[in-house]
Design an enzyme around this catalytic site. Structure first.
Site, PDB file in Angstrom:
ATOM      1  N   TYR A  95      33.452  35.714  -0.213  1.00  0.00           N
ATOM      2  CA  TYR A  95      34.493  34.952   0.483  1.00  0.00           C
ATOM      3  C   TYR A  95      34.623  33.554  -0.121  1.00  0.00           C
ATOM      4  CZ  TYR A  95      35.148  38.526   4.010  1.00  0.00           C
ATOM      5  OH  TYR A  95      35.465  39.709   4.646  1.00  0.00           O
ATOM      6  N   GLU A 137      31.739  41.539  10.032  1.00  0.00           N
ATOM      7  CA  GLU A 137      31.234  42.505   9.062  1.00  0.00           C
ATOM      8  C   GLU A 137      29.719  42.580   9.084  1.00  0.00           C
ATOM      9  OE1 GLU A 137      33.297  41.315   5.482  1.00  0.00           O
ATOM     10  OE2 GLU A 137      35.224  41.796   6.445  1.00  0.00           O
TER      11      GLU A 137
END
Length: 387
Positions: A95, A137
């Site tokens: 990310y 997640e």
């Protein structure tokens, strides 16, 4: 939470994003893969060449900017992406990389409009969204890992059996090389497989639907021979090994004992097989219908298993549509108004899987026949698209 100023500044860039279109995401991917080529081992490069991934990412960015003040609107889409990311073993560090290249892309494409204030707003907005994804997640990773037979990261499996289901579809039966237990999954979910095709410079990861109800010692995927990875898999033999990541996916059989209709085309039959087997295993009075479309009998995967199940279960009816043959129940493309089956349009659950255009057409038919949108569930192979 994001400040009103941050929300306002991000929303002010919507015209900029709309005007640039997928040029934003095309530039983003080119930039990212140039600086971080290791990510080619994670991203589906075929989808890069077709433009599907760029289109999907652009839609996601535009949707986030539009609904940044009401992210609950995107809850379902975010959940679906979470499952895709988990199947690809996406980590928090990824990310950071994506966020850096996204901001730099916006700065490079619109240096005058992308002021320091807007840049800072996008950094805050992206950080907020990234934290949400990472947290959700991680929850999925831990849930699977803590289940009996669960695991995290890649795990080696051996091919123990190969079964030809139709002219172009092969089923692969996979058992763990370590001989330990495997985690159960929900019917309809998929599993990601990592391989190294000779024709590719990179590791390739693809998701394939699990094509049978859960078994205690093995998984089964059924793969159509097309594309780089699927063609590579068709060249493997019993005894060869592959790397699997844990099962994931939010397109699953609902627990409610409602009447259910499974409508598929081509290799879209794979998650439907798992759902049908699971639905039949449940002690229920629910009526089940299985409708499948394909080119002709040579392309009809699981033809005989479906016939056997229909003969064994009085609550299951089936109908086959062959586009270029009159040897099925119906000829041509599915037209539900001409189906010989009595379908539960007013109360049933309808599950769709197949090419996007096929599902979009069937969905419109269902809506016209009075089916509520929330009772139409579907799975898109590859980057998600709305029907």
């Amino acid at each position: 939470m994001l400040s009103e100023r941050t929300i306002s500044l991000v929303k002010s860039t919507i015209p900029l994003l709309s005007g640039a279109g997928t040029a934003v995401t095309a530039h983003f991917y080119q930039r990212m893969f140039s600086h971080n080529p290791e990510l080619k081992n994670i991203f589906n490069m075929t989808n890069q060449h077709t433009g599907k991934q760029q289109f999907a990412l652009f839609n996601a960015i535009a949707a986030y900017a539009t609904h940044i003040d009401n992210p609950q609107v995107l809850e379902q889409a975010i959940g679906r992406i979470n499952h895709k990311h988990v199947s690809l073993n996406i980590q928090a560090k990824h990310y950071d990389i994506v966020g850096h290249h996204l901001i730099e892309t916006l700065k490079e494409l619109a240096p005058e409009q992308f002021t320091p204030d807007i840049e800072q707003a996008w950094r805050e907005a992206y950080g907020f969204l990234a934290d949400l994804f990472i947290t959700q997640e991680e929850g999925l990773y831990r849930t699977v890992e803590q289940q009996p037979g669960g695991w995290r990261d890649g795990r080696e499996f051996v091919i123990t059996e190969l079964v030809k289901e139709s002219e172009n579809v092969m089923s692969f039966y996979l058992k763990p090389c370590d001989g330990r237990a495997i985690t159960r999954y929900q019917a309809g979910q998929f599993i990601a497989i990592s391989v190294n095709p000779a024709a590719s410079e990179n590791t390739q990861i693809r998701q394939y639907s699990l094509s049978q109800a859960p078994k205690h010692d093995h998984y089964r995927i059924s793969v159509k021979r097309e594309g780089l990875v699927s063609t590579h898999l068709h060249q493997l033999h019993v005894g060869d090994t592959v790397t699997l990541y844990p099962p994931a996916g939010d397109f699953v059989l609902q627990a409610a004992a409602n009447d259910k209709v499974f409508i598929s085309a081509g290799v879209g039959i794979t998650p439907m097989m798992a759902m049908l087997e699971q639905a039949l295993a449940i002690e229920s009075s629910a009526q089940l219908a299985f409708i499948h479309a394909c080119v002709d009998e040579s392309q009809h995967s699981f033809k005989h298993p479906i016939e056997q199940l229909a003969a064994q279960h009085s609550n299951l009816c089936k109908e086959v549509w062959y586009e270029h043959s009159d040897s099925g129940d119906k000829t041509g493309r599915i037209e539900l108004q001409h189906s010989a089956l009595s379908l539960p349009y007013e109360h049933g659950e309808f599950y769709l899987c197949g090419p996007t255009a096929f599902m979009a057409a069937v969905k419109q038919q269902l809506l016209a026949l009075g089916v509520a949108p929330d009772r139409i569930l579907y799975e898109v192979f590859g980057p998600h698209e709305s029907l």
